[in-house]
Write a protein that holds these residues in place. Structure first.
Motif, PDB file in Angstrom:
ATOM      1  N   HIS A 241       0.836  -1.208   0.000  1.00 20.59           N
ATOM      2  CA  HIS A 241       0.000   0.000   0.000  1.00 20.59           C
ATOM      3  C   HIS A 241       0.868   1.255   0.000  1.00 20.59           C
ATOM      4  CE1 HIS A 241      -3.522  -2.369   1.972  1.00 20.59           C
ATOM      5  NE2 HIS A 241      -3.683  -2.286   0.671  1.00 20.59           N
ATOM      6  N   ILE A 242       1.831   1.286   0.910  1.00 19.54           N
ATOM      7  CA  ILE A 242       2.611   2.507   1.118  1.00 19.54           C
ATOM      8  C   ILE A 242       3.576   2.769  -0.041  1.00 19.54           C
ATOM      9  CG2 ILE A 242       4.211   3.690   2.679  1.00 19.54           C
ATOM     10  CD1 ILE A 242       1.358   3.252   3.800  1.00 19.54           C
ATOM     11  N   PHE A 243       4.178   1.729  -0.581  1.00 20.16           N
ATOM     12  CA  PHE A 243       5.181   1.931  -1.625  1.00 20.16           C
ATOM     13  C   PHE A 243       4.569   2.047  -3.017  1.00 20.16           C
ATOM     14  CE2 PHE A 243       7.988   0.820   1.767  1.00 20.16           C
ATOM     15  CZ  PHE A 243       9.214   1.373   1.422  1.00 20.16           C
ATOM     16  N   ARG A 244       3.470   1.368  -3.248  1.00 28.13           N
ATOM     17  CA  ARG A 244       2.869   1.405  -4.582  1.00 28.13           C
ATOM     18  C   ARG A 244       1.772   2.446  -4.714  1.00 28.13           C
ATOM     19  NH1 ARG A 244       2.330  -5.123  -5.930  1.00 28.13           N
ATOM     20  NH2 ARG A 244       4.586  -5.551  -5.918  1.00 28.13           N
ATOM     21  N   ASN A 245       1.158   2.804  -3.583  1.00 27.96           N
ATOM     22  CA  ASN A 245       0.036   3.739  -3.658  1.00 27.96           C
ATOM     23  C   ASN A 245       0.054   4.723  -2.488  1.00 27.96           C
ATOM     24  OD1 ASN A 245      -2.389   4.866  -4.633  1.00 27.96           O
ATOM     25  ND2 ASN A 245      -3.629   3.473  -3.386  1.00 27.96           N
ATOM     26  N   PRO A 246       1.163   5.458  -2.280  1.00 30.30           N
ATOM     27  CA  PRO A 246       1.187   6.445  -1.182  1.00 30.30           C
ATOM     28  C   PRO A 246       0.193   7.562  -1.457  1.00 30.30           C
ATOM     29  CG  PRO A 246       3.089   6.728  -2.610  1.00 30.30           C
ATOM     30  CD  PRO A 246       2.402   5.488  -3.089  1.00 30.30           C
ATOM     31  N   GLN A 247      -0.511   8.008  -0.410  1.00 28.51           N
ATOM     32  CA  GLN A 247      -1.575   8.981  -0.624  1.00 28.51           C
ATOM     33  C   GLN A 247      -1.454  10.237   0.225  1.00 28.51           C
ATOM     34  OE1 GLN A 247      -4.137   9.024  -2.902  1.00 28.51           O
ATOM     35  NE2 GLN A 247      -3.098   7.274  -3.826  1.00 28.51           N
ATOM     36  N   HIS A 248      -0.960  10.114   1.454  1.00 28.37           N
ATOM     37  CA  HIS A 248      -0.875  11.316   2.291  1.00 28.37           C
ATOM     38  C   HIS A 248       0.224  12.238   1.757  1.00 28.37           C
ATOM     39  CE1 HIS A 248      -0.319  13.915   5.802  1.00 28.37           C
ATOM     40  NE2 HIS A 248      -1.522  13.510   6.185  1.00 28.37           N
ATOM     41  N   PRO A 249       0.005  13.547   1.737  1.00 31.91           N
ATOM     42  CA  PRO A 249       1.032  14.476   1.229  1.00 31.91           C
ATOM     43  C   PRO A 249       2.384  14.325   1.919  1.00 31.91           C
ATOM     44  CG  PRO A 249      -1.053  15.614   1.503  1.00 31.91           C
ATOM     45  CD  PRO A 249      -1.245  14.247   2.078  1.00 31.91           C
ATOM     46  N   TYR A 250       2.387  13.967   3.199  1.00 29.60           N
ATOM     47  CA  TYR A 250       3.658  13.778   3.902  1.00 29.60           C
ATOM     48  C   TYR A 250       4.391  12.539   3.383  1.00 29.60           C
ATOM     49  CZ  TYR A 250       6.996  13.089   7.704  1.00 29.60           C
ATOM     50  OH  TYR A 250       8.151  12.900   8.432  1.00 29.60           O
ATOM     51  N   THR A 251       3.652  11.445   3.202  1.00 29.58           N
ATOM     52  CA  THR A 251       4.259  10.232   2.651  1.00 29.58           C
ATOM     53  C   THR A 251       4.808  10.498   1.260  1.00 29.58           C
ATOM     54  OG1 THR A 251       2.571   8.966   3.851  1.00 29.58           O
ATOM     55  CG2 THR A 251       3.885   7.773   2.249  1.00 29.58           C
ATOM     56  N   LEU A 252       4.040  11.213   0.442  1.00 30.10           N
ATOM     57  CA  LEU A 252       4.504  11.568  -0.903  1.00 30.10           C
ATOM     58  C   LEU A 252       5.764  12.426  -0.822  1.00 30.10           C
ATOM     59  CD1 LEU A 252       1.016  12.388  -2.480  1.00 30.10           C
ATOM     60  CD2 LEU A 252       2.480  10.442  -3.054  1.00 30.10           C
ATOM     61  N   GLY A 253       5.829  13.303   0.194  1.00 31.18           N
ATOM     62  CA  GLY A 253       7.007  14.140   0.373  1.00 31.18           C
ATOM     63  C   GLY A 253       8.240  13.334   0.750  1.00 31.18           C
ATOM     64  N   LEU A 254       8.053  12.297   1.587  1.00 29.74           N
ATOM     65  CA  LEU A 254       9.179  11.436   1.956  1.00 29.74           C
ATOM     66  C   LEU A 254       9.741  10.720   0.729  1.00 29.74           C
ATOM     67  CD1 LEU A 254       7.907   9.787   5.286  1.00 29.74           C
ATOM     68  CD2 LEU A 254       9.552  11.644   5.042  1.00 29.74           C
ATOM     69  N   PHE A 255       8.866  10.205  -0.105  1.00 28.31           N
ATOM     70  CA  PHE A 255       9.327   9.526  -1.318  1.00 28.31           C
ATOM     71  C   PHE A 255       9.929  10.522  -2.313  1.00 28.31           C
ATOM     72  CE2 PHE A 255       6.415   6.091   0.068  1.00 28.31           C
ATOM     73  CZ  PHE A 255       7.304   5.023  -0.046  1.00 28.31           C
ATOM     74  N   GLY A 256       9.388  11.739  -2.336  1.00 31.11           N
ATOM     75  CA  GLY A 256       9.923  12.752  -3.240  1.00 31.11           C
ATOM     76  C   GLY A 256      11.320  13.214  -2.857  1.00 31.11           C
ATOM     77  N   SER A 257      11.706  12.964  -1.604  1.00 28.94           N
ATOM     78  CA  SER A 257      13.029  13.374  -1.120  1.00 28.94           C
ATOM     79  C   SER A 257      14.109  12.349  -1.441  1.00 28.94           C
ATOM     80  CB  SER A 257      12.981  13.597   0.396  1.00 28.94           C
ATOM     81  OG  SER A 257      12.021  14.582   0.734  1.00 28.94           O
ATOM     82  N   LEU A 258      13.718  11.236  -2.059  1.00 30.63           N
ATOM     83  CA  LEU A 258      14.671  10.174  -2.377  1.00 30.63           C
ATOM     84  C   LEU A 258      15.138  10.281  -3.824  1.00 30.63           C
ATOM     85  CD1 LEU A 258      12.852   7.095  -0.773  1.00 30.63           C
ATOM     86  CD2 LEU A 258      14.823   8.313   0.144  1.00 30.63           C
ATOM     87  N   PRO A 259      16.427  10.099  -4.067  1.00 30.25           N
ATOM     88  CA  PRO A 259      16.899  10.080  -5.455  1.00 30.25           C
ATOM     89  C   PRO A 259      16.435   8.816  -6.171  1.00 30.25           C
ATOM     90  CG  PRO A 259      18.677   9.534  -3.943  1.00 30.25           C
ATOM     91  CD  PRO A 259      17.508   9.928  -3.093  1.00 30.25           C
ATOM     92  N   LYS A 260      16.141   8.935  -7.459  1.00 28.40           N
ATOM     93  CA  LYS A 260      15.678   7.804  -8.257  1.00 28.40           C
ATOM     94  C   LYS A 260      16.606   7.621  -9.451  1.00 28.40           C
ATOM     95  CE  LYS A 260      10.804   8.590  -7.059  1.00 28.40           C
ATOM     96  NZ  LYS A 260      11.056   9.754  -6.204  1.00 28.40           N
ATOM     97  N   LEU A 261      17.001   6.389  -9.698  1.00 30.66           N
ATOM     98  CA  LEU A 261      17.928   6.104 -10.788  1.00 30.66           C
ATOM     99  C   LEU A 261      17.298   6.333 -12.158  1.00 30.66           C
ATOM    100  CD1 LEU A 261      19.617   2.834  -9.436  1.00 30.66           C
ATOM    101  CD2 LEU A 261      20.546   5.152  -9.416  1.00 30.66           C
TER     102      LEU A 261
END
Length: 324
Positions: A241-261
């Motif tokens: 749920h959390i990795f494939r379909n994050p929904q809360h703006p804070y969770t989205l912000g945490l993933f947005g702070s990670l570099p992606k290859l």
């Protein structure tokens, strides 16, 4: 269905500091299934370690105060147990791997004696049997048995962390509270320790709460994930749920702070601003002042956990019927 092993109901914990009240944990509800691992994710100061210490009942009181809540382990409320009974639970049923090994180890005792003390406390062992078990645990975390009589100051930071892990696992606890257990370890040893903890969980059907900032560790280790912000759970669900379909703006912000290859962006998308002052939390949504989707109603409405799909909960008014 997995057996419900640990259940936390409406937990509220406060600290008093300089005449002010620090609202550390605000109405947390959690469930850990038997043999499963729950990841607690969030910024520093979100209340993750306070939750773990409350489960083990090792909060400094005062200044800490458990205002309300229930913590059931195998159907027994830990908060109502007499201290004598709680002593039998600590180290035997529940063990904690502390974040800072410098303060978790006694500098006046050898590491072997410290682990043996735990083994003797909770098992009907002779000193010889306790010593053998201690050597077994040291070797399990990659420390040679000849270092049994060494003192903590003779170990590096990473080696101290391994000693703390060995101490926590010595009695095969049913629940492990792991507070950033691999922070002081290099990447290779980190992978080995996580594999070891995973094997223990599978062998003894051990449950675990893993506190970490590393979403990669969460993806590798956890079955369920709770994202915590300002003492509240803002998103809760399975790892998928959390990795494939994050929904809360804070969770989205945490993933947005990670570099992606696979992303050509030249800059990351960090969460702007700082977590709120826990002595003066904002009304309504605690994440509102930092949220890019914040609307006027966010600051006036009490946020509730809403199930957006089976087993996936989000604390955001945009998912509430009639929300923004």
């Amino acid at each position: 269905m997995s057996e419900e092993f640990l259940k936390i109901n409406d937990l509220v914990v406060e600290y008093s500091s300089g005449g002010q009240i620090v609202q550390a944990v605000n109405g947390v509800n959690l469930t850990v299934q038997k043999g499963k691992t729950l990841g607690l994710v969030g910024e520093t100061g979100a209340g993750k370690t306070t939750i773990a210490k409350t489960i083990l009942r090792i909060l400094p009181m005062p200044p800490a105060k458990i205002k309300q809540g229930e913590i059931f382990l195998d159907g027994e409320d830990l908060l109502k147990l007499p201290e004598k009974e709680m002593m039998k639970v600590r180290g035997n049923k529940i063990a904690m791997i502390f974040q800072d090994p410098m303060t978790a180890l006694n500098p006046t005792m050898t590491v072997g004696d410290q682990i043996s003390e735990v083994v003797l406390q909770h098992n009907d062992y002779s000193k010889q049997q306790a010593q053998e078990r201690t050597i077994e645990m040291l070797e399990l975390v990659g420390i040679a048995s000849v270092r049994y009589m060494d003192y903590p100051h003779q170990f590096s930071g990473g080696m101290k962390q391994r000693v703390v892990i060995a101490m926590a696992l010595a009695c095969n606890p049913e629940l492990i509270l792991a507070d950033e257990p691999t922070t002081a370890l290099d990447v290779t040893i980190q992978a080995q320790v996580l594999d070891m903890m995973r094997e223990l969980r599978e062998k003894f059907n051990t449950s675990m709460i893993l506190i970490t900032h590393d979403l990669g560790v969460v993806a590798e280790t956890c079955d369920d994930v709770a994202v915590i912000y300002a003492g509240e759970i803002v998103e809760y669900g399975t790892r998928e749920h959390i990795f494939r379909n994050p929904q809360h703006p804070y969770t989205l912000g945490l993933f947005g702070s990670l570099p992606k290859l696979d992303d050509d962006s030249k800059r990351l998308s960090p969460i702007h601003g700082l977590p709120p002052d826990p002595t003066n939390l904002p009304d309504g949504c605690k994440f509102g002042p930092r949220c890019p989707d914040c609307k006027g109603e966010c600051s006036s409405k009490n946020q509730v956990m809403t199930e957006i799909e089976p087993g996936h909960f989000v604390r955001c008014c945009k998912f509430v019927k009639g929300g923004v």
